[in-house]
Design a protein around this motif. Structure first.
Motif: not given
Length: 218
Positions: A113-118, A186-189
């Motif tokens: 499970l991969g999670l990221e924040m905005s 990844y994501g907002h990075s």
């Protein structure tokens, strides 16, 4: 839907980077989308949170300022895990719960499970509440590993609070053994790598490697 989707850069946030596409983004896109073989996920050598106005043509060729990347943080877990790579933005996943686009029940068994924040930078306590809901649904007891991205616009103290909060929630549901890797690119990075959701992936805490075990494209 049973197909691979690519969690990666958008047009303005990645491909149309001020000063040109970042070499890390370029390499990640080519690795995930333009080759049909397994690959190892890698960390960027630098990162930034500087914001330049895309509307100002004078800034189009100005490269943002970058800092050395301290790399991923392997916070817990000893045993390797293999499973389907699932996840995304944790706020959007909250909106998807209970709807037809929520992942099928069987997807969670052994999942990576991969999670990221905005960029809204939800407080660590809020992220903890969301994860407690995952625990109440029984999902944290079924996944094989948890990957958390570098949060954008978090003060350093909040980064540490986030890590502590995630570990506390995992401990409370009996998953102090779960491989947990934070600070992924990844994501907002920035720069933003590419994760092929739906591909079988291996997380190895001893070797400190994350490997996509099957080709994302054919």
């Amino acid at each position: 839907a049973g197909i691979v989707s690519f969690y990666g850069p958008s047009l303005l946030a990645g491909f149309a980077e001020n000063g040109g596409i970042h070499p890390y983004v370029d390499a990640c896109v080519r690795q995930a989308i333009f080759q049909s073989e397994p690959f190892r996920v890698s960390a960027a050598t630098e990162w930034t949170e500087e914001v330049l106005d895309w509307r100002d043509p004078e800034l189009a060729r100005q490269r943002r300022r970058w800092w050395p990347n301290p790399g991923w943080q392997w916070l817990q877990g000893d045993d390797p895990a293999e499973g389907e790579l699932v996840g995304g933005n944790i706020e959007i996943l909250e909106m998807a719960k209970g709807t037809s686009i929520w992942p099928a029940d069987e997807v969670w068994d052994g999942a990576i499970l991969g999670l990221e924040m905005s960029e809204d930078a939800p407080p660590p306590a809020t992220v903890g509440n969301w994860l407690q809901n995952y625990a109440a649904l029984g999902l944290l007891n079924r996944i094989g590993a948890l990957l958390v991205s570098r949060p954008q616009f978090y003060p350093l103290a909040d980064v540490f609070r986030l890590w502590q909060t995630v570990q506390r929630v995992l401990a409370e549901c009996g998953r102090a053994d779960l491989p947990l890797v934070t600070n992924l690119d990844y994501g907002h990075s920035s720069p933003m790598g590419v994760l092929p959701l739906g591909c079988r992936t291996r997380v190895d805490p001893a070797a400190r490697t994350i490997t996509v075990l099957e080709a994302a494209v054919h």
